[in-house]
Design a protein around this motif. Sequence first.
Motif: not given
Length: 138
Positions: A127-138
Motif C-alpha cells: 500500500f505504501y508503494n502504491l501511494i508513493w508511486a501515485a505521488r511521484l511528480k516526475e
Amino acid sequence: MYHLINLFLLWSDIPDRIAIHFTNDVPDNWGSKFFVLIMPIIGLLLWWLIGLFTKHPEKLNYINLTAKNREKQYNMSKNIMIFIQHLVLIISILANESFIRYSVGIENSVLNFLPLFLTAIMFLAVFYNLIWAARLKE
C-alpha cells in the motif's frame, strides 16, 4: 535452521493426525503429520517465485510511470519485492512452527499472532508503494 532442528527433534512427538484449521480456536479440520513438511516447501517455492519478479521489475505494473521516474520506480519495486520475498518465507516458517507447537502441546500464543502481524506489514508495504508511486511528480 532453528525450525528444521526443532522439526527433527519434535517429529516423534507429533501425532499422526494434527489440526490444520481452526474456527474460534477450536480445530475443525485435520490432516496428516506430514502437513508440517508442506508449509516450508510452499514458503520456499513462493520465495523463489517472488525472487524471479525482483530480477525483472520492468515486467510489473506501475502507477504514474514516466521516462524520468522509471529507474526510481523499478528500484522501489525491487526493494519492496525483496522485502515481501523474505516476509513470505518467515511467515510460512512461523506458521508452521505454530502448527508443530500446537500439535505437541507447547504454548504458542506469540507464534499464532506473529504471522498475522507480519502479513499485515507486508500489505502495508505494498500500500505504501502504491501511494508513493501515485505521488511521484516526475
